[in-house]
Write a protein that holds these residues in place. Structure first.
Motif, PDB file in Angstrom:
ATOM      1  N   LEU A 124       0.845  -1.202   0.000  1.00 35.17           N
ATOM      2  CA  LEU A 124       0.000   0.000   0.000  1.00 35.17           C
ATOM      3  C   LEU A 124       0.886   1.261   0.000  1.00 35.17           C
ATOM      4  CD1 LEU A 124      -2.756   1.344   0.106  1.00 35.17           C
ATOM      5  CD2 LEU A 124      -2.736   1.123   2.597  1.00 35.17           C
ATOM      6  N   ARG A 125       1.924   1.231   0.831  1.00 37.04           N
ATOM      7  CA  ARG A 125       2.827   2.394   0.884  1.00 37.04           C
ATOM      8  C   ARG A 125       3.436   2.638  -0.502  1.00 37.04           C
ATOM      9  NH1 ARG A 125       6.211   0.641   4.808  1.00 37.04           N
ATOM     10  NH2 ARG A 125       4.573   0.591   6.367  1.00 37.04           N
ATOM     11  N   HIS A 126       3.880   1.572  -1.132  1.00 37.69           N
ATOM     12  CA  HIS A 126       4.490   1.657  -2.472  1.00 37.69           C
ATOM     13  C   HIS A 126       3.478   2.221  -3.490  1.00 37.69           C
ATOM     14  CE1 HIS A 126       6.382   0.317  -6.205  1.00 37.69           C
ATOM     15  NE2 HIS A 126       5.349  -0.479  -6.438  1.00 37.69           N
ATOM     16  N   LEU A 127       2.231   1.730  -3.407  1.00 40.94           N
ATOM     17  CA  LEU A 127       1.223   2.161  -4.389  1.00 40.94           C
ATOM     18  C   LEU A 127       0.839   3.623  -4.177  1.00 40.94           C
ATOM     19  CD1 LEU A 127      -1.012  -1.040  -4.461  1.00 40.94           C
ATOM     20  CD2 LEU A 127       0.392  -0.145  -6.327  1.00 40.94           C
ATOM     21  N   ILE A 128       0.746   4.031  -2.911  1.00 42.03           N
ATOM     22  CA  ILE A 128       0.388   5.425  -2.632  1.00 42.03           C
ATOM     23  C   ILE A 128       1.477   6.348  -3.179  1.00 42.03           C
ATOM     24  CG2 ILE A 128       0.179   7.109  -0.733  1.00 42.03           C
ATOM     25  CD1 ILE A 128      -1.555   5.037   0.721  1.00 42.03           C
ATOM     26  N   TYR A 129       2.714   5.957  -2.985  1.00 40.18           N
ATOM     27  CA  TYR A 129       3.841   6.738  -3.501  1.00 40.18           C
ATOM     28  C   TYR A 129       3.733   6.836  -5.025  1.00 40.18           C
ATOM     29  CZ  TYR A 129       8.650   8.143  -4.357  1.00 40.18           C
ATOM     30  OH  TYR A 129       9.751   8.808  -4.792  1.00 40.18           O
ATOM     31  N   LYS A 130       3.453   5.692  -5.633  1.00 40.12           N
ATOM     32  CA  LYS A 130       3.365   5.630  -7.098  1.00 40.12           C
ATOM     33  C   LYS A 130       2.226   6.527  -7.618  1.00 40.12           C
ATOM     34  CE  LYS A 130       3.383   2.123 -10.652  1.00 40.12           C
ATOM     35  NZ  LYS A 130       3.871   0.824 -10.940  1.00 40.12           N
ATOM     36  N   ILE A 131       1.044   6.423  -6.986  1.00 39.59           N
ATOM     37  CA  ILE A 131      -0.120   7.193  -7.455  1.00 39.59           C
ATOM     38  C   ILE A 131       0.140   8.694  -7.241  1.00 39.59           C
ATOM     39  CG2 ILE A 131      -2.595   7.630  -7.047  1.00 39.59           C
ATOM     40  CD1 ILE A 131      -2.817   4.591  -6.300  1.00 39.59           C
ATOM     41  N   LYS A 132       0.802   9.019  -6.112  1.00 34.61           N
ATOM     42  CA  LYS A 132       1.101  10.437  -5.872  1.00 34.61           C
ATOM     43  C   LYS A 132       2.047  10.968  -6.945  1.00 34.61           C
ATOM     44  CE  LYS A 132       0.318  11.068  -0.945  1.00 34.61           C
ATOM     45  NZ  LYS A 132       0.896  10.887   0.389  1.00 34.61           N
ATOM     46  N   SER A 133       2.967  10.126  -7.428  1.00 32.64           N
ATOM     47  CA  SER A 133       3.919  10.629  -8.426  1.00 32.64           C
ATOM     48  C   SER A 133       3.354  10.646  -9.837  1.00 32.64           C
ATOM     49  CB  SER A 133       5.224   9.830  -8.464  1.00 32.64           C
ATOM     50  OG  SER A 133       5.348   8.966  -7.427  1.00 32.64           O
ATOM     51  N   THR A 134       2.560   9.618 -10.204  1.00 34.16           N
ATOM     52  CA  THR A 134       2.159   9.557 -11.628  1.00 34.16           C
ATOM     53  C   THR A 134       0.656   9.513 -11.858  1.00 34.16           C
ATOM     54  OG1 THR A 134       2.393   7.163 -11.550  1.00 34.16           O
ATOM     55  CG2 THR A 134       4.308   8.386 -12.315  1.00 34.16           C
ATOM     56  N   GLY A 135      -0.149   9.569 -10.798  1.00 31.30           N
ATOM     57  CA  GLY A 135      -1.599   9.586 -10.982  1.00 31.30           C
ATOM     58  C   GLY A 135      -2.219   8.215 -10.811  1.00 31.30           C
ATOM     59  N   PRO A 136      -3.575   8.134 -10.875  1.00 36.15           N
ATOM     60  CA  PRO A 136      -4.302   6.876 -10.657  1.00 36.15           C
ATOM     61  C   PRO A 136      -3.786   5.754 -11.566  1.00 36.15           C
ATOM     62  CG  PRO A 136      -5.817   8.718 -10.838  1.00 36.15           C
ATOM     63  CD  PRO A 136      -4.458   9.265 -11.163  1.00 36.15           C
ATOM     64  N   ILE A 137      -3.848   4.542 -11.071  1.00 42.68           N
ATOM     65  CA  ILE A 137      -3.356   3.390 -11.846  1.00 42.68           C
ATOM     66  C   ILE A 137      -4.531   2.514 -12.291  1.00 42.68           C
ATOM     67  CG2 ILE A 137      -1.070   3.319 -10.754  1.00 42.68           C
ATOM     68  CD1 ILE A 137      -2.136   1.085  -8.926  1.00 42.68           C
ATOM     69  N   THR A 138      -4.297   1.700 -13.311  1.00 44.59           N
ATOM     70  CA  THR A 138      -5.361   0.797 -13.777  1.00 44.59           C
ATOM     71  C   THR A 138      -5.496  -0.354 -12.777  1.00 44.59           C
ATOM     72  OG1 THR A 138      -3.835  -0.598 -15.024  1.00 44.59           O
ATOM     73  CG2 THR A 138      -4.780   1.279 -16.206  1.00 44.59           C
TER      74      THR A 138
ATOM     75  N   TRP B  87     -17.010   4.012 -23.254  1.00 45.97           N
ATOM     76  CA  TRP B  87     -16.338   3.188 -22.249  1.00 45.97           C
ATOM     77  C   TRP B  87     -15.345   4.035 -21.460  1.00 45.97           C
ATOM     78  CZ3 TRP B  87     -18.161  -1.311 -20.963  1.00 45.97           C
ATOM     79  CH2 TRP B  87     -18.841  -2.086 -21.900  1.00 45.97           C
ATOM     80  N   ARG B  88     -15.378   3.872 -20.135  1.00 48.94           N
ATOM     81  CA  ARG B  88     -14.389   4.557 -19.294  1.00 48.94           C
ATOM     82  C   ARG B  88     -13.739   3.524 -18.385  1.00 48.94           C
ATOM     83  NH1 ARG B  88     -14.510   7.698 -22.628  1.00 48.94           N
ATOM     84  NH2 ARG B  88     -15.135   9.879 -22.593  1.00 48.94           N
ATOM     85  N   GLU B  89     -12.400   3.574 -18.312  1.00 42.93           N
ATOM     86  CA  GLU B  89     -11.691   2.572 -17.514  1.00 42.93           C
ATOM     87  C   GLU B  89     -11.810   2.887 -16.025  1.00 42.93           C
ATOM     88  OE1 GLU B  89      -7.829   1.498 -18.939  1.00 42.93           O
ATOM     89  OE2 GLU B  89      -7.629  -0.073 -17.409  1.00 42.93           O
ATOM     90  N   VAL B  90     -11.974   1.829 -15.228  1.00 39.22           N
ATOM     91  CA  VAL B  90     -11.981   1.972 -13.767  1.00 39.22           C
ATOM     92  C   VAL B  90     -10.521   2.054 -13.324  1.00 39.22           C
ATOM     93  CG1 VAL B  90     -12.623   0.887 -11.579  1.00 39.22           C
ATOM     94  CG2 VAL B  90     -14.109   0.615 -13.595  1.00 39.22           C
ATOM     95  N   LEU B  91     -10.204   3.107 -12.568  1.00 39.55           N
ATOM     96  CA  LEU B  91      -8.832   3.293 -12.081  1.00 39.55           C
ATOM     97  C   LEU B  91      -8.826   3.255 -10.555  1.00 39.55           C
ATOM     98  CD1 LEU B  91      -7.736   6.266 -14.403  1.00 39.55           C
ATOM     99  CD2 LEU B  91      -7.368   3.819 -14.784  1.00 39.55           C
ATOM    100  N   ILE B  92      -7.629   3.203  -9.997  1.00 39.19           N
ATOM    101  CA  ILE B  92      -7.496   3.217  -8.531  1.00 39.19           C
ATOM    102  C   ILE B  92      -6.709   4.456  -8.128  1.00 39.19           C
ATOM    103  CG2 ILE B  92      -6.486   2.003  -6.553  1.00 39.19           C
ATOM    104  CD1 ILE B  92      -7.299  -0.612  -8.098  1.00 39.19           C
TER     105      ILE B  92
END
Ligand code: SAH
Length: 440
Positions: free
Chosen positions: A45-59, A234-239
Motif C-alpha cells: 500500500l505504501r508503495h502504491l500510494i507513492y506511485k499514485i502520488k507521483s504519476t496519478g491513478p493506476i489501472t 467506455w471509461r476505464e476503472v482506475l485506482i
C-alpha cells in the motif's frame, strides 16, 4: 478402458487432504464494496500510494500486478496461500483423484496423437506441486504405456516460496537441486520417479517442442482491466487515493478513453467488462506452439463465456476480502472469460469447451476411480472420500463453477490420426473429458 482401470488400481495415497469446509475461490463477489476489517498500511500500500502520488491513478491491471507479483512484496512471491492454513483451497488440494484424472487425460491425448517419442509437460502456476505430483504418480503407474517416451517437466512459477514447496513435493530433494541453473532456468532437478524438471518465470522461456500444457487456477490471477459503460462511451476503472481518508484507496473512472479499450469487442452489450490482455498473450503463445509442434493445452478455472461483468474479488483466510484493503495480504482474482481465450486462439488451433468440471470429471471416469478407492478404505476414509467427491462434483460447489477448456491441433479433431477399421474414412477419436473416455 483397461488403461484407466490399471491406473485406478493405484493406492489411495493421500486420502486425507483438506478438511472440507474451506472456501474455494470461485464464488461470485462484487469488488470493493464490502466493509473493511481494519486497514493496515502494508508495504505494498505504501508503495502504491507513492506511485499514485507521483504519476496519478493506476489501472486495476497495474494494481493486480503490483499486489500479486511485485518481486519485492507481491502476495504470490513469499506466501504459501493454499490449503487450510492459507487463504483458499483448490481442487488438487482437495482430492488426489482430480490430478489422477488429469494425468489420464494427458496420456490419453498423447496416445491419440500418435505416441510421440518425447514430450514436455508444462504447468503454469503449479501452486504447491500437488497436481503435478498426482499426475506423475499416474505416469509411474502407467509406466509400461509410457516406457519408451522421453518425458520432461517444466514449471512456470513466479513465486520463490511456492517453487521451493514444489521442489520439495516433486523431488523430495533426493538429488540436490541446481539453483540459478542458468538463465532462463532458475532451478532444476529430478523428480522422485527420475524425470528431469526445470523452473522458469515465463512461458516464453520454456523450450519449444512437442508439449502438453496445463493451467489450473492460473488464468484467474492474471491482471484485468475494468471498464464501465458511460454516456460518453467506455471509461476505464482506475485506482486512486481517497481524498477523505489518508492511506486509503478508492475506485474512480478515467476522465477520457484509455488504451486498453481496444480489447473490448465492438458489439459488446454488457455495461461493465473485464479484459485480460496477459491471458491473450499466453493463449496466442500456446496456440502458436501447439500449431507448430503438436501436443495440447488443458486449462481449468472458474469463469464464464463472455457474460459476466464485475467479478474481481479478494480472498484472505478463506473469507472474501475487500480488494483495496491491505493489498499484498490477500489473493486477488477475476473470473476467466473463456470466449476471449477462444478468440485469442485466432483459429490457429481448435478449442474445446468450456465444459463444467462435473461433466469433465464424470467423462474422465471419476466414478470408477472413486469406487476403487472406496473399496480399499476404512469407514473414516470412505466418509472423507465422499466429502471430497461432493466438493469437486456438486453443482452448487465446484461442479458447475469450474470449467475445462482445451486447445488442440486442428488435425486432432479432424481425424487424421485415427482410422476406424469398419469405415474407409478416418474418424476422430473423442477428446477425453469433453466426450466420454474411450481407450483404443
Ligand atoms: N495450480 C495451483 C495453484 C493455483 S494459485 C492449484 O490449482 O492448486 C496460482 C499459481 O500461479 C501460484 O502458483 C502462483 O504463484 C502462480 N502465479 C501467479 N501469477 C503468475 C505469473 N504471472 N506467472 C507465473 N506464475 C504465476
Amino acid at each position: 478402458m483397461s488403461v484407466l482401470l490399471r491406473a485406478a488400481a493405484g493406492p489411495p495415497s493421500a486420502v486425507a487432504r483438506a478438511v472440507i469446509p474451506c472456501l474455494w475461490r470461485g464464488k461470485y463477489f462484487s469488488s470493493g464494496k464490502e466493509p473493511a476489517e481494519g486497514s493496515p498500511v502494508t508495504p505494498v500500500l505504501r508503495h502504491l500510494i507513492y506511485k499514485i502520488k507521483s504519476t496519478g491513478p493506476i489501472t486495476v491491471a497495474e494494481y493486480m500486478k503490483e499486489v500479486l507479483t511485485n518481486p519485492a512484496k507481491g502476495y504470490y512471491v513469499y506466501h504459501d496461500m493454499l490449503g487450510e492454513q492459507g487463504d483458499f483451497i483448490t481442487s488438487p488440494e482437495i482430492s488426489q483423484v482430480f490430478g489422477e484424472l488429469l494425468g489420464i487425460w494427458f496420456i490419453s491425448e498423447w496416445m491419440a496423437t500418435g505416441k510421440s517419442a518425447a514430450f514436455q509437460l508444462v504447468e503454469l502456476g503449479p501452486g504447491r506441486g500437488t497436481l503435478m505430483g498426482d499426475i506423475l504418480r499416474v505416469f509411474s503407474q502407467l509406466g509400461s504405456v509410457l516406457k519408451n517416451c522421453d518425458i520432461s517437466i517444466h514449471l512456470v512459477e513466479v513465486s520463490q516460496k511456492l517453487s521451493e514447496i514444489q521442489a520439495l513435493t516433486l523431488t523430495e530433494q533426493k538429488v540436490s537441486l541446481e539453483r540459478n541453473a542458468g538463465y532462463p532456468v532458475y532451478m532444476k532437478g529430478v523428480t522422485k520417479s527420475g524425470i528431469p524438471i526445470s523452473w522458469y518465470r515465463d512461458l516464453q522461456d520454456v523450450p519449444k517442442g512437442n508439449s502438453f500444457y496445463l493451467a489450473h487456477e492460473f488464468f484467474d490471477v492474471l491482471p484485468v482491466h475494468k471498464f464501465q459503460k458511460t454516456p460518453q462511451g467506455w471509461r476505464e476503472v482506475l485506482i486512486d487515493i481517497d481524498p477523505q481518508v489518508s492511506d486509503k484507496l478508492r475506485f474512480v473512472l478515467a476522465p477520457c478513453a484509455t488504451p486498453a479499450e481496444a480489447f473490448i469487442q465492438l458489439d459488446e452489450t454488457r455495461d461493465h467488462v473485464e479484459v485480460c490482455p496477459d491471458a491473450g498473450v499466453i493463449i496466442q503463445e500456446l496456440s502458436q506452439r501447439i500449431a507448430l509442434t503438436g501436443g495440447g493445452a488443458l486449462i481449468a478455472d472458474y469463469g464464464h463465456d463472455g457474460t459476466k461483468t464485475d467479478t474481481l474479488r479478494g480472498f484472505c483466510g478463506h473469507k472474501l476480502h475487500d480488494v483495496l484493503i491491505a493489498p499484498g495480504t490477500a489473493d486477488l482474482t477475476a473470473d476467466v472469460d473463456f470466449s476471449y481465450l477462444r478468440r485469442m486462439a485466432q483459429g490457429k488451433v481448435a478449442s474445446l469447451g468450456p465444459v463444467k468440471q462435473q461433466m469433465f470429471l464424470k467423462n474422465m471416469g471419476i466414478d470408477v476411480r472413486l469406487k476403487v478407492l472406496l473399496d480399499k478404505s476404512d469407514e473414516q476414509s470412505r466418509e472423507q472420500l465422499l466429502q471430497q467427491y461432493d466438493m469437486l462434483m456438486n453443482p452448487k460447489k465446484m461442479g458447475e463453477r469450474f470449467n475445462f477448456f482445451a486447445l488442440l491441433p486442428h488435425k486432432r479433431l479432424h481425424g487424421k490420426s485415427q482410422t476406424n477399421a469398419c469405415q474407409s474414412k478416418p474418424s476422430p477419436s473423442p477428446v477425453a473429458g469433453f466426450g466420454e473416455l474411450a481407450w483404443r
